[in-house]
Design a protein around this motif. Structure first.
Motif, PDB file in Angstrom:
ATOM      1  N   THR A 526     -19.276  11.171  23.064  1.00  0.00           N
ATOM      2  CA  THR A 526     -20.730  11.135  22.365  1.00  0.00           C
ATOM      3  C   THR A 526     -21.574  11.932  23.528  1.00  0.00           C
ATOM      4  N   GLU A 527     -22.567  12.759  22.783  1.00  0.00           N
ATOM      5  CA  GLU A 527     -23.307  13.188  23.402  1.00  0.00           C
ATOM      6  C   GLU A 527     -24.685  12.303  24.022  1.00  0.00           C
ATOM      7  N   GLN A 528     -24.876  12.392  25.338  1.00  0.00           N
ATOM      8  CA  GLN A 528     -25.737  11.373  25.819  1.00  0.00           C
ATOM      9  C   GLN A 528     -27.311  11.879  25.235  1.00  0.00           C
ATOM     10  N   GLY A 529     -28.094  10.767  25.451  1.00  0.00           N
ATOM     11  CA  GLY A 529     -29.578  11.225  25.157  1.00  0.00           C
ATOM     12  C   GLY A 529     -29.917  10.291  24.053  1.00  0.00           C
ATOM     13  N   ASN A 530     -29.167  10.142  23.072  1.00  0.00           N
ATOM     14  CA  ASN A 530     -29.651   9.370  21.925  1.00  0.00           C
ATOM     15  C   ASN A 530     -29.072   7.893  21.761  1.00  0.00           C
ATOM     16  N   GLU A 531     -28.862   7.274  22.859  1.00  0.00           N
ATOM     17  CA  GLU A 531     -28.197   5.766  22.955  1.00  0.00           C
ATOM     18  C   GLU A 531     -28.914   4.852  22.223  1.00  0.00           C
ATOM     19  N   ARG A 532     -30.274   4.839  22.071  1.00  0.00           N
ATOM     20  CA  ARG A 532     -30.931   3.775  22.000  1.00  0.00           C
ATOM     21  C   ARG A 532     -31.055   3.944  20.305  1.00  0.00           C
ATOM     22  N   SER A 533     -31.160   5.077  19.714  1.00  0.00           N
ATOM     23  CA  SER A 533     -31.250   5.235  18.216  1.00  0.00           C
ATOM     24  C   SER A 533     -29.969   5.080  17.775  1.00  0.00           C
ATOM     25  N   ASP A 534     -28.832   5.276  18.372  1.00  0.00           N
ATOM     26  CA  ASP A 534     -27.509   5.455  18.022  1.00  0.00           C
ATOM     27  C   ASP A 534     -27.138   3.947  17.637  1.00  0.00           C
ATOM     28  N   VAL A 535     -27.499   3.102  18.769  1.00  0.00           N
ATOM     29  CA  VAL A 535     -27.064   1.640  18.665  1.00  0.00           C
ATOM     30  C   VAL A 535     -27.883   1.089  17.356  1.00  0.00           C
ATOM     31  N   GLU A 536     -29.430   1.570  17.311  1.00  0.00           N
ATOM     32  CA  GLU A 536     -29.877   0.804  16.401  1.00  0.00           C
ATOM     33  C   GLU A 536     -29.566   1.137  14.960  1.00  0.00           C
ATOM     34  N   LEU A 537     -29.057   2.577  14.912  1.00  0.00           N
ATOM     35  CA  LEU A 537     -28.616   2.642  13.736  1.00  0.00           C
ATOM     36  C   LEU A 537     -27.309   2.230  13.384  1.00  0.00           C
ATOM     37  N   LEU A 538     -26.507   1.846  14.201  1.00  0.00           N
ATOM     38  CA  LEU A 538     -25.406   1.158  14.207  1.00  0.00           C
ATOM     39  C   LEU A 538     -25.356  -0.214  13.796  1.00  0.00           C
ATOM     40  N   LEU A 539     -26.419  -0.869  14.111  1.00  0.00           N
ATOM     41  CA  LEU A 539     -26.874  -2.028  13.689  1.00  0.00           C
ATOM     42  C   LEU A 539     -27.311  -2.216  12.205  1.00  0.00           C
ATOM     43  N   GLU A 540     -27.948  -1.134  11.769  1.00  0.00           N
ATOM     44  CA  GLU A 540     -28.550  -0.775  10.664  1.00  0.00           C
ATOM     45  C   GLU A 540     -27.635  -0.758   9.618  1.00  0.00           C
ATOM     46  N   GLN A 541     -26.658   0.101  10.022  1.00  0.00           N
ATOM     47  CA  GLN A 541     -25.659   0.430   8.981  1.00  0.00           C
ATOM     48  C   GLN A 541     -24.660  -0.773   9.010  1.00  0.00           C
ATOM     49  N   TYR A 542     -24.430  -1.448  10.040  1.00  0.00           N
ATOM     50  CA  TYR A 542     -23.312  -2.642   9.925  1.00  0.00           C
ATOM     51  C   TYR A 542     -24.091  -3.468   8.974  1.00  0.00           C
ATOM     52  N   LYS A 543     -25.482  -4.033   8.961  1.00  0.00           N
ATOM     53  CA  LYS A 543     -25.790  -4.899   8.011  1.00  0.00           C
ATOM     54  C   LYS A 543     -25.996  -4.442   6.810  1.00  0.00           C
ATOM     55  N   HIS A 544     -25.897  -3.062   6.466  1.00  0.00           N
ATOM     56  CA  HIS A 544     -26.021  -2.729   4.897  1.00  0.00           C
ATOM     57  C   HIS A 544     -24.821  -2.349   4.519  1.00  0.00           C
ATOM     58  N   PHE A 545     -23.582  -2.740   5.130  1.00  0.00           N
ATOM     59  CA  PHE A 545     -22.245  -2.728   4.546  1.00  0.00           C
ATOM     60  C   PHE A 545     -22.217  -4.035   3.786  1.00  0.00           C
ATOM     61  N   SER A 546     -22.223  -4.033   2.310  1.00  0.00           N
ATOM     62  CA  SER A 546     -22.622  -5.185   1.683  1.00  0.00           C
ATOM     63  C   SER A 546     -21.442  -6.303   1.913  1.00  0.00           C
ATOM     64  N   PRO A 547     -21.919  -7.515   2.183  1.00  0.00           N
ATOM     65  CA  PRO A 547     -21.145  -8.557   2.520  1.00  0.00           C
ATOM     66  C   PRO A 547     -20.199  -8.912   1.159  1.00  0.00           C
ATOM     67  N   SER A 548     -20.499  -8.347  -0.048  1.00  0.00           N
ATOM     68  CA  SER A 548     -19.763  -8.657  -1.103  1.00  0.00           C
ATOM     69  C   SER A 548     -18.356  -7.824  -1.003  1.00  0.00           C
ATOM     70  N   VAL A 593      -8.557   9.836   1.166  1.00  0.00           N
ATOM     71  CA  VAL A 593      -9.935   9.192   0.582  1.00  0.00           C
ATOM     72  C   VAL A 593     -10.557   8.900   2.023  1.00  0.00           C
ATOM     73  N   SER A 594     -12.025   8.888   1.656  1.00  0.00           N
ATOM     74  CA  SER A 594     -12.886   8.559   2.871  1.00  0.00           C
ATOM     75  C   SER A 594     -12.959   6.980   3.134  1.00  0.00           C
ATOM     76  N   PRO A 595     -13.604   6.188   3.972  1.00  0.00           N
ATOM     77  CA  PRO A 595     -13.718   4.869   4.066  1.00  0.00           C
ATOM     78  C   PRO A 595     -14.290   4.240   2.976  1.00  0.00           C
ATOM     79  N   SER A 596     -15.332   5.113   2.217  1.00  0.00           N
ATOM     80  CA  SER A 596     -16.115   4.570   1.152  1.00  0.00           C
ATOM     81  C   SER A 596     -15.219   4.747   0.030  1.00  0.00           C
ATOM     82  N   GLY A 597     -13.973   5.422  -0.167  1.00  0.00           N
ATOM     83  CA  GLY A 597     -13.131   5.446  -1.279  1.00  0.00           C
ATOM     84  C   GLY A 597     -13.596   6.845  -1.948  1.00  0.00           C
ATOM     85  N   GLN A 598     -14.082   7.814  -1.272  1.00  0.00           N
ATOM     86  CA  GLN A 598     -14.273   9.048  -2.130  1.00  0.00           C
ATOM     87  C   GLN A 598     -13.228  10.124  -1.701  1.00  0.00           C
TER      88      GLN A 598
END
Ligand code: ADP
Ligand code: MG
Length: 615
Positions: A526-548, A593-598
């Protein structure tokens, strides 16, 4: 034949009804804290053991109850707050269905101690399974303490349904914060397993926001205040630069009751318009007050949904109030907000550091790095010696015959000590063309592949990460400049939960004081320099994988990381990169197939060409 209809025993009827009100420990937290607020308490302490499964206790210094009242309080439909149906429309207190205590008593063991100011002795009451076991006078301070023990001890099916401690604790903190945020003029504390997690001195709303959301909001809040005959709005919004990639710092209260409203959220974010970077969410804590007769707040007492009689007016009002506040802010960017004299005191209370820790921290180079704002923490290229695992990369690259030069994909997910067993299709003789910076055409012998670059990469990463979590750790590089990350308490709990898995994926993240983390290392490629937003984004994406989707935590995390780290459309790829991508893809178990089935790729053959041209 005998008749078959019979009445349910009270106790079972109570348990069934209780299911609606008390679904998890956090539901009891909400009900008990709201009752304490309603009782006029100025100090409210929440005590939790074992994520509330063993104990949820609220101790308040409110009005207390008489000997008879405390008995009645646990009867279904017992309330001191309404007596006729019209009251429902003018109610300003938090709870009003008279069901909470009865429900709690139906599904847990309850111990109450309560005393009114005027009484010499207080009352101790023990209830279990809706039955009073003990009632006697007791010496106890003014106010009420209600302890709910062993939730669902008598309904094992529900007890088993409870989530992990981390997940239940997250819900509890959510509820605690929602009440504490709405009543900044009162003291709140939260102690979990003997450790104090929150200690919130009474103060102004601004102080409360900073106490809860973090010190970094101190000079970054813009006040919102608009009054009309119809409704009032007040509170704070975060300046645009504080917007985060992850949601969580958004609070709406209607008549001091927390509500969730995508509609009003839209009103706020649309007011920010183009002031926000893409996919970021501004913080806000806003209070709308209006005549209860205009709002139906009994639609969903537990679900925080609300119906306004005139939604459009409320929307327009919120939007214009936020616009107005922002306009003022850009005219006078250095708006002087009220000074908080007690903040230093709070600081000391809030920070789990000792004074010596603090001194040490403030002189360390680490501290200096993260306090230097807007300094890009970047090294020139990923090829620089930032790699702590150069040897592994070297070994692995020999093994996989990766081209000498380190490509974008070259070090991708290289597993420490792992070697591929499968025969590797190398695609080294293939011809490559990138189309629209999005697709790859790869001609290998007679076969022509049309490949979706991002989907292919997501698939590759997912399978590599899956391997990684089966025991082999992804190589990590130490960041030249550690980055600190301040999160909301909810995200803190989430990140803590994910830390072990993230470590296996090559992230070195450590807790660093209250609601803060330091990122010391990231995956080697990984390229250095975007650690903060990378981790924030990761959390956000994590939350958005629908629990259903019923994915396990692990899978959700892997999918989030894969998606985030994948090469996106619009990125130019060179030949070596395209070749690496194809080689890696064809080692995947599910390359189609991609992880989301496409679909990831399709074959272009002569027939298809003929068909497209009608030949
Ligand atoms: P509701 O809050 O809807 O009235 P509850 O079951 O939550 O119903 O509480 C029943 C009654 O018990 C309340 O109306 C109030 O009179 C009394 N009560 C509950 N908690 C407290 C408390 N912490 N201090 C004083 N009185 C309380
Ligand atoms: Mg109540």
């Amino acid at each position: 034949m005998s008749d078959i209809i019979h009445l349910l025993p009270d106790r079972i009827a109570n348990q069934i009804a209780a299911g609606e009100v008390i679904q998890r420990p956090a539901s009891a937290v909400k009900e008990l804290m709201e009752n304490a607020v309603d009782a006029g308490a100025t100090e409210i302490r929440l005590i939790i053991n074992d994520a509330g499964k063993q104990l949820v206790q609220v101790v308040d210094n409110g009005s207390g109850m008489s000997e008879t009242d405390v008995r009645l309080a646990f009867e279904r439909h017992a309330t001191s707050k309404i007596s006729k149906i019209e009251d429902l429309f003018s109610i300003r207190t938090m709870g009003f269905r008279g069901e909470a205590l009865a429900s709690i008593a139906a599904v847990a063991q309850v111990e109450v101690r309560t005393k009114r100011a005027a009484d010499t002795a207080g009352t101790l009451l023990e209830i279990e399974n809706s039955e009073v076991l003990r009632q006697e006078p007791v010496a106890t301070p003014e106010g009420t303490s209600i302890a709910m023990k062993n939730l669902f001890f008598n309904v094992p099916a529900r007890r088993n349904f409870l989530k992990s401690n981390a997940a239940e604790m997250r819900h509890i903190i959510d509820e605690f914060i929602r009440v504490a945020m709405a009543y900044p003029d009162r003291f709140f504390s939260l102690t979990a397993n003997g450790q104090q997690q929150f200690h919130l001195e009474a103060g102004t709303l601004k102080q409360r926001i900073v106490q809860i959301l973090g010190q970094h909001y101190q000079s970054k809040l813009v006040s919102v205040s608009e009054n009309t005959d119809y409704m009032n709005i007040s509170g704070f919004i975060g300046k645009p630069e504080t917007a985060k990639k992850t949601r969580g710092d958004q609070y709406f209260f209607v008549n001091r009751r927390f509500i969730r409203s995508p509609y009003l959220n839209h009103a706020v974010t649309s007011a920010f318009q183009d002031l926000l970077p893409a996919d970021t969410f501004p913080a806000y804590v806003l209070f709308i007050d209006l005549d209860p007769a205009q709002v139906d707040i009994n639609v969903h007492p537990t679900k925080q949904e609300i119906k306004f009689e005139d939604e459009k007016i409320v929307y327009a009002f919120v939007q214009s109030a936020v616009r107005h506040a922002l306009a003022q802010f850009s005219i006078t960017p250095a708006l002087d907000f009220d000074l908080d004299p007690s903040i230093q005191h709070l600081d000391a209370v809030n920070k789990p550091f000792t004074e010596t820790d603090k001194d040490k921290a403030s002189t360390s180079s680490l501290y200096k790095t993260f306090t230097e704002k807007h300094v890009a923490h970047r090294i020139d290229s990923a090829g620089n010696s930032g790699l702590s695992n150069w040897k592994d990369v070297f070994e692995a690259s020999k093994q996989e015959s990766i081209p000498e030069q380190k490509t974008f994909f070259g070090g991708e997910g290289i597993l420490e000590g792992s070697h591929h067993q499968r025969a590797v299709q190398s695609f080294s003789d293939a011809e490559y063309t990138q189309l629209f910076l999005t697709y790859i055409i790869c001609q290998s012998g007679d076969l022509v592949y049309l490949v979706h670059q991002q989907r292919a990469h997501e698939r590759i990463l997912l399978e590599k990460y899956q391997l990684a979590l089966e025991g082999q750790t992804v190589a990590s590089q130490t960041c030249l400049f550690p980055t600190t990350l301040e999160l909301s308490p909810q995200d803190t709990v989430l990140l803590n939960e994910l830390l072990p898995s993230l470590q296996q994926l090559g992230y070195q993240i450590e807790p660093f004081g209250k609601d803060s983390f330091v990122i010391r290392g990231i995956p080697a490629d990984t390229e250095q320099g975007n650690e903060r937003s990378d981790v924030e984004l990761l959390l956000e994406q994590y939350k958005h994988f629908s629990p259903s989707l019923k994915l396990s935590t692990r899978d959700r995390l892997l999918r989030s990381v894969s998606k985030q780290r994948s090469v996106k459309a619009g990125r130019k790829l060179n030949k070596a990169e395209m070749q690496q991508l194809m080689t890696d893809l064809f080692q995947c178990n599910h390359k189609e197939v991609s992880p989301s089935g496409q679909p990831v790729f399709t074959l272009i053959d002569q027939d298809l060409c003929a068909k497209m041209l009608g030949a």
